[in-house]
Design an enzyme around this catalytic site. Structure first.
Site, mmCIF file in Angstrom:
data_model
loop_
_atom_site.group_PDB
_atom_site.id
_atom_site.type_symbol
_atom_site.label_atom_id
_atom_site.label_comp_id
_atom_site.label_asym_id
_atom_site.label_seq_id
_atom_site.Cartn_x
_atom_site.Cartn_y
_atom_site.Cartn_z
ATOM 1 N N GLY A 46 0.872 -1.170 0.000
ATOM 2 C CA GLY A 46 0.000 0.000 0.000
ATOM 3 C C GLY A 46 0.905 1.214 0.000
ATOM 4 O O GLY A 46 1.994 1.170 -0.576
ATOM 5 N N GLU A 47 0.501 2.278 0.679
ATOM 6 C CA GLU A 47 1.379 3.441 0.805
ATOM 7 C C GLU A 47 1.857 3.528 2.252
ATOM 8 O O GLU A 47 1.053 3.722 3.159
ATOM 9 C CB GLU A 47 0.650 4.729 0.397
ATOM 10 C CG GLU A 47 0.660 4.975 -1.089
ATOM 11 C CD GLU A 47 2.076 5.005 -1.669
ATOM 12 O OE1 GLU A 47 2.323 4.282 -2.663
ATOM 13 O OE2 GLU A 47 2.947 5.722 -1.140
ATOM 14 N N SER A 48 3.177 3.425 2.446
ATOM 15 C CA SER A 48 3.691 3.393 3.817
ATOM 16 C C SER A 48 3.414 4.701 4.560
ATOM 17 O O SER A 48 3.141 4.696 5.754
ATOM 18 C CB SER A 48 5.184 3.060 3.828
ATOM 19 O OG SER A 48 5.911 4.029 3.108
ATOM 20 N N CYS A 77 6.410 -4.968 0.558
ATOM 21 C CA CYS A 77 6.541 -3.643 -0.063
ATOM 22 C C CYS A 77 6.382 -2.539 0.991
ATOM 23 O O CYS A 77 7.260 -2.346 1.803
ATOM 24 C CB CYS A 77 5.552 -3.509 -1.222
ATOM 25 S SG CYS A 77 5.943 -2.163 -2.332
ATOM 26 N N ARG A 104 12.730 3.906 -0.393
ATOM 27 C CA ARG A 104 11.384 3.914 -1.015
ATOM 28 C C ARG A 104 11.441 4.215 -2.504
ATOM 29 O O ARG A 104 12.271 5.002 -2.961
ATOM 30 C CB ARG A 104 10.498 4.970 -0.340
ATOM 31 C CG ARG A 104 10.026 4.570 1.048
ATOM 32 C CD ARG A 104 9.072 5.619 1.610
ATOM 33 N NE ARG A 104 7.868 5.746 0.797
ATOM 34 C CZ ARG A 104 7.002 6.756 0.901
ATOM 35 N NH1 ARG A 104 7.205 7.717 1.784
ATOM 36 N NH2 ARG A 104 5.941 6.810 0.125
ATOM 37 N N ILE A 135 6.062 -3.351 -7.736
ATOM 38 C CA ILE A 135 5.238 -2.170 -8.001
ATOM 39 C C ILE A 135 5.757 -0.987 -7.186
ATOM 40 O O ILE A 135 5.662 -0.990 -5.973
ATOM 41 C CB ILE A 135 3.761 -2.453 -7.667
ATOM 42 C CG1 ILE A 135 3.248 -3.561 -8.603
ATOM 43 C CG2 ILE A 135 2.909 -1.201 -7.800
ATOM 44 C CD1 ILE A 135 1.845 -4.017 -8.326
ATOM 45 N N HIS A 171 5.425 -8.698 -4.621
ATOM 46 C CA HIS A 171 4.065 -9.027 -4.159
ATOM 47 C C HIS A 171 3.628 -10.444 -4.506
ATOM 48 O O HIS A 171 2.922 -10.644 -5.494
ATOM 49 C CB HIS A 171 3.065 -8.055 -4.791
ATOM 50 C CG HIS A 171 3.228 -6.639 -4.355
ATOM 51 N ND1 HIS A 171 2.644 -6.133 -3.219
ATOM 52 C CD2 HIS A 171 3.931 -5.621 -4.898
ATOM 53 C CE1 HIS A 171 2.961 -4.859 -3.075
ATOM 54 N NE2 HIS A 171 3.740 -4.515 -4.082
ATOM 55 N N GLU A 173 1.295 -12.026 -3.251
ATOM 56 C CA GLU A 173 -0.177 -12.118 -3.151
ATOM 57 C C GLU A 173 -0.847 -11.795 -4.489
ATOM 58 O O GLU A 173 -2.030 -12.058 -4.663
ATOM 59 C CB GLU A 173 -0.694 -11.208 -2.029
ATOM 60 C CG GLU A 173 -0.796 -9.725 -2.342
ATOM 61 C CD GLU A 173 0.545 -8.975 -2.267
ATOM 62 O OE1 GLU A 173 1.597 -9.632 -2.159
ATOM 63 O OE2 GLU A 173 0.522 -7.732 -2.336
#
Lengths: 192, 292
Positions: A46-48, A77, A104, A135, A171, A173
């Site tokens: 997601g977005e950290s 990620c 990042r 990604i 990822h 998943e």
């Protein structure tokens, strides 16, 4: 065995699907009481920066920091960025469970996102190269002496293991494989 | 799934549960990032101003897009006009992370949308119903944004379209296979996608909501109705206290099922943007009608 998924923001549902394929129900973690009785937790992609913000607001920061010291945790990620000891580009606070520096967006923006085979660095699982979906991925640098490399891409580490902590910059998943989830569940079982 | 599509929907997966905020300059982008936005959307003017000022609404000026990309570490999206594939080529070349082929801007082509498979950058497109959503996915969209009435501060259209999409999806799951060909014809959508939805009971790409979100309660309502997250346009920067409202909408989107928290984060926000009665809008003033 009860497995949690940090569900403040990000790719939560693909992990729930993978766990359910393996006969395990994943539980949303949105507040401190959700950490009770968990055998392990997944910190999803997601977005950290968004997750950091929401962790603080939900008063989850300190409880999660303690949790990841004691129980199996897998960061993917953005989740791996949360676990790193140090984060740069830009600098931001982290849970400091993994002795590594995370850079990042180190491979660039979305148009530089890519899929490559990642190679196992040690005798692990059935040691076949696996599909790695990267990604806006981070890079891992300056690994501490306790940190083992599980998978790499060319010569760069992309999946790490230190004690009860796993981290991957790609990822699993989003692929058809569930070996990574199996490995994490085994880690959780062993530490129960 | 083809490699490119997996990367495109992959980024859309990562944005789930987060709020995407409209911004017109670097200063607003920084406020959005600090408030916990998962991405920012660059556009020339926010929808409420487009509505007020009229004229042709285009892609954001290139300098503004670059300025925004410079100051934030979260993904940067940008809007292109429907069918304006050259605006999209330019935005992709600048390195934006997602393109919104948006009815909020003045359409450049009244017949065709952009062939989104020709691009490496993922696209999000608006839809009012299942047929429109599947046509956009058939053209390569990696995310669907159910349309509301942008710049109205009124959630009613977003709710209408979310509900209509959900009930059409539910209906498909009850049909026999022999009924699906006719259904594809009725929907004007590719049969393979209709079959996929009938089997899986959801869209093959993430589904966010947009248009008319003005309060934390509006954002939470969209999530209850099945949106995996929300876009917020005019609501934030047209409110009395943008910074705090942005924080609260982010929190409400995550904790949408927690009434106590929603009550708490709805306090001290001052007045929300002044809304419009969408029934009083003339047909040509309804942005959601654009796109086909």
């Amino acid at each position: 065995m009860k497995i949690g998924i940090l569900s403040l923001q990000g790719a939560v549902s693909p992990h729930l699907d993978k766990l359910s394929e393996l006969g395990v129900r994943g539980h949303w973690v949105k507040q401190p009481k959700d950490l009770e009785d968990l055998s392990g937790i997944i910190l999803p992609g997601g977005e950290s920066s968004t997750m950091l913000h929401l962790l603080r607001k939900a008063h989850l920061w300190e409880p999660l920091k303690l949790f990841v010291q004691k129980k199996p945790t897998w960061g993917i990620c953005a989740g791996a960025i949360l676990l790193a000891k140090e984060v740069v580009s830009p600098q931001q606070p982290s849970l400091e469970a993994l002795d590594v520096r995370a850079v990042r967006n180190a491979y660039g923006r979305q148009t530089e996102s890519f899929i490559e085979r990642v190679k196992p660095s040690v005798q692990w699982m059935d040691a076949e190269p696996m599909e790695g979906v990267f990604i806006r991925a981070p890079r891992f640098e300056t690994l501490g002496p306790q940190v083992k490399i599980l998978f790499s891409l060319d010569s760069e580490p992309v999946m790490l293991h230190q004690g009860k902590t796993l981290a991957s910059s790609f990822h699993p998943e989003l692929t058809s494989a569930n070996k990574f989830h199996q490995f994490f569940l085994k880690l959780c079982q062993e530490s129960c | 799934m083809a490699t490119e599509m997996k990367l495109k929907t992959g980024l859309a997966e990562m944005l789930k549960g987060g709020v995407i905020m409209d911004v017109v300059n670097a200063e607003q982008a920084k406020i959005a990032e600090k408030a916990g936005a998962v991405a920012v959307m660059a556009l020339e003017r926010i929808p409420a101003d487009i509505r007020k000022e009229g004229g042709v609404a285009r892609m954001s000026p290139v300098d503004k897009v670059l300025e925004i990309m410079e100051v934030v570490s979260i993904p940067v999206m940008a809007k292109a006009r429907i069918g304006h594939f050259v605006e999209a080529m330019i935005l992709e070349n600048l390195g934006v992370d997602f393109i919104d082929e948006s009815e909020v801007l003045t359409p450049a082509d009244e017949q065709y949308h952009i062939d989104k498979f020709q691009f490496k950058v993922p696209f999000v497109c608006g839809a009012r119903n299942l047929g429109e959503a599947l046509r956009r996915i058939g053209e390569g969209a990696a995310m669907i944004r159910t349309k509301g009435e942008a710049g109205s501060g009124n959630i009613v259209e977003a709710v209408r379209h979310l509900r209509s999409l959900r009930s059409q999806i539910r209906r498909l799951t009850t049909l026999g296979h022999e009924e699906l060909v006719n259904e594809a014809k009725e929907l004007g959508a590719p049969l393979t996608l209709v079959e996929w939805v009938a089997k899986n009971g959801k869209l093959p790409v993430p589904n966010f909501a947009a248009g008319g979100v003005a309060t934390p309660a509006d954002a939470a309502l969209c999530r209850w109705l099945g949106a995996e997250s929300v876009f917020v346009g005019s609501g934030i920067f047209k409110s009395e206290n943008p910074e705090q409202l942005a924080h609260s909408i982010v929190e409400a989107t995550t904790h949408f099922e927690d009434a106590a928290l929603l009550a708490k984060c709805s306090r001290g926000l001052g007045s929300a943007m002044r809304g419009l009665d969408v029934h009083l809008l003339k047909p040509e003033e309804r942005l959601a009608e654009r796109g086909w």
